[in-house]
Scaffold this active site. Structure first.
Site, PDB file in Angstrom:
ATOM      1  N   GLY A 120      -2.659 -42.325 -14.013  1.00  0.00           N
ATOM      2  CA  GLY A 120      -1.146 -43.076 -13.921  1.00  0.00           C
ATOM      3  C   GLY A 120      -1.303 -43.936 -12.953  1.00  0.00           C
ATOM      4  O   GLY A 120      -1.133 -43.504 -11.724  1.00  0.00           O
ATOM      5  N   SER A 121      -1.088 -44.933 -13.323  1.00  0.00           N
ATOM      6  CA  SER A 121      -1.383 -45.987 -12.340  1.00  0.00           C
ATOM      7  C   SER A 121       0.015 -46.899 -12.196  1.00  0.00           C
ATOM      8  O   SER A 121       0.062 -48.223 -12.397  1.00  0.00           O
ATOM      9  CB  SER A 121      -2.376 -46.814 -12.573  1.00  0.00           C
ATOM     10  N   GLY A 122       1.117 -46.267 -12.429  1.00  0.00           N
ATOM     11  CA  GLY A 122       2.525 -47.141 -12.490  1.00  0.00           C
ATOM     12  C   GLY A 122       2.710 -47.452 -10.822  1.00  0.00           C
ATOM     13  O   GLY A 122       1.900 -47.718 -10.063  1.00  0.00           O
ATOM     14  N   LYS A 153      11.856 -30.632  -1.170  1.00  0.00           N
ATOM     15  CA  LYS A 153      11.782 -31.996  -1.870  1.00  0.00           C
ATOM     16  C   LYS A 153      12.415 -31.824  -3.270  1.00  0.00           C
ATOM     17  O   LYS A 153      13.151 -32.784  -3.541  1.00  0.00           O
ATOM     18  CB  LYS A 153      10.341 -32.619  -2.056  1.00  0.00           C
ATOM     19  N   ASN A 199      15.693 -34.004  -4.776  1.00  0.00           N
ATOM     20  CA  ASN A 199      15.765 -34.615  -5.937  1.00  0.00           C
ATOM     21  C   ASN A 199      16.663 -33.921  -6.847  1.00  0.00           C
ATOM     22  O   ASN A 199      17.484 -34.572  -7.793  1.00  0.00           O
ATOM     23  CB  ASN A 199      14.233 -34.621  -6.755  1.00  0.00           C
TER      24      ASN A 199
HETATM   25  N1  LIG Z   1       7.431 -44.192  -6.880  1.00  0.00           N
HETATM   26  C1  LIG Z   1       7.854 -43.605  -5.851  1.00  0.00           C
HETATM   27  O1  LIG Z   1       8.210 -44.279  -4.799  1.00  0.00           O
HETATM   28  C2  LIG Z   1       7.718 -42.217  -5.925  1.00  0.00           C
HETATM   29  C3  LIG Z   1       7.205 -41.313  -6.902  1.00  0.00           C
HETATM   30  N2  LIG Z   1       6.869 -39.868  -6.926  1.00  0.00           N
HETATM   31  C4  LIG Z   1       6.735 -39.315  -7.844  1.00  0.00           C
HETATM   32  O2  LIG Z   1       5.213 -39.831  -8.354  1.00  0.00           O
HETATM   33  C5  LIG Z   1       5.253 -39.584  -9.672  1.00  0.00           C
HETATM   34  C6  LIG Z   1       5.065 -40.962 -10.350  1.00  0.00           C
HETATM   35  O3  LIG Z   1       6.197 -41.684 -10.091  1.00  0.00           O
HETATM   36  P1  LIG Z   1       6.043 -43.463 -10.247  1.00  0.00           P
HETATM   37  O4  LIG Z   1       4.667 -43.966  -9.693  1.00  0.00           O
HETATM   38  O5  LIG Z   1       7.190 -43.857  -9.616  1.00  0.00           O
HETATM   39  O6  LIG Z   1       6.200 -43.684 -11.835  1.00  0.00           O
HETATM   40  P2  LIG Z   1       6.083 -45.048 -12.837  1.00  0.00           P
HETATM   41  O7  LIG Z   1       6.946 -44.660 -13.646  1.00  0.00           O
HETATM   42  O8  LIG Z   1       5.944 -46.139 -11.800  1.00  0.00           O
HETATM   43  O9  LIG Z   1       4.816 -44.582 -13.542  1.00  0.00           O
HETATM   44  C7  LIG Z   1       4.417 -43.628 -14.130  1.00  0.00           C
HETATM   45  C8  LIG Z   1       3.899 -44.128 -15.560  1.00  0.00           C
HETATM   46  O10 LIG Z   1       4.788 -44.634 -16.568  1.00  0.00           O
HETATM   47  C9  LIG Z   1       4.250 -45.633 -17.227  1.00  0.00           C
HETATM   48  N3  LIG Z   1       5.150 -46.622 -17.142  1.00  0.00           N
HETATM   49  C10 LIG Z   1       5.781 -47.113 -15.841  1.00  0.00           C
HETATM   50  N4  LIG Z   1       6.424 -48.164 -16.180  1.00  0.00           N
HETATM   51  C11 LIG Z   1       6.347 -48.548 -17.359  1.00  0.00           C
HETATM   52  C12 LIG Z   1       7.086 -49.476 -18.119  1.00  0.00           C
HETATM   53  N5  LIG Z   1       7.949 -50.507 -17.854  1.00  0.00           N
HETATM   54  N6  LIG Z   1       6.831 -49.523 -19.342  1.00  0.00           N
HETATM   55  C13 LIG Z   1       6.017 -48.728 -20.102  1.00  0.00           C
HETATM   56  N7  LIG Z   1       5.395 -47.550 -19.311  1.00  0.00           N
HETATM   57  C14 LIG Z   1       5.712 -47.477 -17.985  1.00  0.00           C
HETATM   58  C15 LIG Z   1       2.855 -45.652 -17.064  1.00  0.00           C
HETATM   59  O11 LIG Z   1       2.252 -44.832 -17.720  1.00  0.00           O
HETATM   60  P3  LIG Z   1       1.880 -44.730 -19.257  1.00  0.00           P
HETATM   61  O12 LIG Z   1       2.051 -46.117 -19.893  1.00  0.00           O
HETATM   62  O13 LIG Z   1       0.269 -44.166 -19.105  1.00  0.00           O
HETATM   63  O14 LIG Z   1       2.764 -43.756 -20.045  1.00  0.00           O
HETATM   64  C16 LIG Z   1       2.900 -45.120 -15.567  1.00  0.00           C
HETATM   65  O15 LIG Z   1       1.545 -44.817 -15.248  1.00  0.00           O
HETATM   66  C17 LIG Z   1       6.393 -39.119 -10.430  1.00  0.00           C
HETATM   67  O16 LIG Z   1       6.269 -37.576 -10.562  1.00  0.00           O
HETATM   68  C18 LIG Z   1       7.432 -39.421  -9.223  1.00  0.00           C
HETATM   69  O17 LIG Z   1       8.507 -38.449  -9.364  1.00  0.00           O
HETATM   70  C19 LIG Z   1       7.056 -39.238  -5.524  1.00  0.00           C
HETATM   71  C20 LIG Z   1       7.557 -40.074  -4.614  1.00  0.00           C
HETATM   72  C21 LIG Z   1       7.822 -41.354  -4.470  1.00  0.00           C
HETATM   73  C1  LIG Z   2      14.678 -40.951  -2.532  1.00  0.00           C
HETATM   74  C2  LIG Z   2      14.805 -39.662  -3.372  1.00  0.00           C
HETATM   75  C3  LIG Z   2      14.666 -38.368  -2.232  1.00  0.00           C
HETATM   76  C4  LIG Z   2      15.997 -39.495  -3.918  1.00  0.00           C
HETATM   77  O1  LIG Z   2      16.278 -38.175  -4.169  1.00  0.00           O
HETATM   78  C5  LIG Z   2      13.641 -39.611  -4.108  1.00  0.00           C
HETATM   79  O2  LIG Z   2      12.570 -39.127  -4.173  1.00  0.00           O
HETATM   80  C6  LIG Z   2      13.931 -40.310  -5.723  1.00  0.00           C
HETATM   81  O3  LIG Z   2      14.495 -41.437  -5.784  1.00  0.00           O
HETATM   82  O4  LIG Z   2      13.268 -39.828  -6.549  1.00  0.00           O
END
Ligand SMILES: NC(=O)C1=CN([C@@H]2O[C@H](COP(=O)(O)OP(=O)(O)OC[C@H]3O[C@@H](n4cnc5c(N)ncnc54)[C@H](OP(=O)(O)O)[C@@H]3O)[C@@H](O)[C@H]2O)C=CC1
Ligand SMILES: CC(C)(CO)C(=O)C(=O)O
Length: 310
Positions: free
Chosen positions: A7-9, A187, A191
């Site tokens: 999962g490389s978002g 946390k 959320n």
């Molecule tokens: N971002 C943050 O700042 C924080 C995130 N988290 C937690 O970490 C975890 C990952 O979050 P995060 O990195 O933000 O998630 P993202 O939405 O950025 O990425 C997760 C997955 O979603 C899919 N994806 C993302 N954007 C798109 C798009 N535009 N179109 C199609 N597919 C897309 C990709 O997966 P695929 O294509 O394989 O389905 C990707 O691997 C979650 O549980 C989140 O709550 C915790 C703390 C902070």
């Molecule tokens: C910044 C914060 C704590 C807001 O609830 C968060 O974790 C999120 O956006 O998912």
């Protein structure tokens, strides 16, 4: 150490980049075609303030990886975790450790279906990042990472401490947690109290917190989280939690929570079933009601349906 980022978002790219730059053997795994094409063609664009860098990190579809790795960071959204684990089964060996820093409750139950509990490591992170588009990660806030082995044991604790060391070497601020379940629940309370409400009201954290209704709504939601957490063995103090939610939200007031970003801005499904929905489900199993979290979950699902049908 061979590390896979499953999962490389936004956050997966940030962790993958920092671990790669620190000299680890890192591969990214994802299913999003435009993201994969962009990173393969142009490299991963990494933006930290005014600094911009392009890094050639290998990225693969899950079906393209077959070789066992030493460590997997899962960074899918919660609802994508099960499918991702199913897809990457070939790289999960007998001794592959998996660490989850996902927001929400209950990910260990999914992880347990795919690997021995001794290999599960749980944590929380305050680091944040976003995506400017496919192949372009933006570093946002920096903070801390807390990690603990899921099952007690000397070997497991040693492994968790090694993970902490590796993350610190890569430039993160990581700590070994003595009670990561408490941190995960705490946390999830933030959320759970803020994300869905800001998505439903279409506002940022400061706008919601400054309303006359905010504290009462937050207290009702938090009270239900605290009750369920207690039944599950984690003690949270309701007043402390409400204060923590208010303080954390005021600190980053201009932020639109991730659920707002997913649902309102990007028209994607949300993690509600692992936050308010998890509390509603668990309370039902424990034979009591959590009406606020149940209603919030239903409203978010209704909003998802409206938005997806548009
Ligand atoms: N971002 C943050 O700042 C924080 C995130 N988290 C937690 O970490 C975890 C990952 O979050 P995060 O990195 O933000 O998630 P993202 O939405 O950025 O990425 C997760 C997955 O979603 C899919 N994806 C993302 N954007 C798109 C798009 N535009 N179109 C199609 N597919 C897309 C990709 O997966 P695929 O294509 O394989 O389905 C990707 O691997 C979650 O549980 C989140 O709550 C915790 C703390 C902070
Ligand atoms: C910044 C914060 C704590 C807001 O609830 C968060 O974790 C999120 O956006 O998912």
């Amino acid at each position: 150490m061979k590390i896979a980022i499953a999962g490389s978002g936004a956050l997966g790219s940030r962790f993958g980049y920092m671990l790669y730059e620190a000299g680890n053997d890192v591969i990214l795994i994802d299913k999003w075609k435009e993201h994969i094409d962009s990173i393969r063609e142009n490299g991963l664009i990494v933006q930290d303030g005014n600094n911009r860098k392009i890094v050639n990190i290998p990225i693969f579809y899950p079906h393209e990886v077959a070789e066992e790795v030493d460590l997997v960071f899962v960074f899918t959204k919660s609802m994508g975790l099960q499918d991702m684990l199913e897809d990457i089964k070939p790289i999960l060996g007998e001794n592959t450790s998996v660490i989850s820093l996902l927001n929400g409750i209950g990910h260990e139950d999914i992880l347990k279906e795919y690997l021995p509990v001794k290999n599960i490591f749980m944590g929380v992170t305050i680091y944040t990042s976003g995506l400017k588009g496919s192949g372009h990660v933006i570093f946002e806030g920096s903070g801390t990472i807390e990690i603990q082995n899921f099952t007690p044991g000397d070997r497991e604790e040693k492994k968790a401490l090694q993970l902490v060391g590796m993350l610190n070497q890569a430039g993160f601020k990581a700590y070994y947690s003595e009670d990561v379940k408490y941190s995960i629940w705490r946390k999830a309370c933030v959320n759970g109290a803020m994300n869905a409400i800001c998505a439903l009201l279409d506002c940022n954290l400061a706008e919601f917190v400054s309303t006359n209704q905010a504290e009462m709504i937050i207290r009702h939601i938090a009270k239900e989280f605290v009750k369920v957490a207690k039944e599950k063995g984690t003690i949270l103090d309701e007043d402390d939690i409400v204060e923590y939610i208010l303080q954390s939200s005021r600190k980053v007031g201009s932020h639109y929570p991730s659920m707002h970003q997913d649902l309102i801005q990007n028209h994607r499904l949300t993690e509600v079933d692992f936050l308010n929905g998890a509390v509603a489900r668990m309370s039902k199993e424990l034979s009591f009601e959590t009406p606020y979290n149940t209603l919030i979950t239903q409203l978010i699902h209704a909003k998802e349906q409206i938005i997806m049908d548009e």
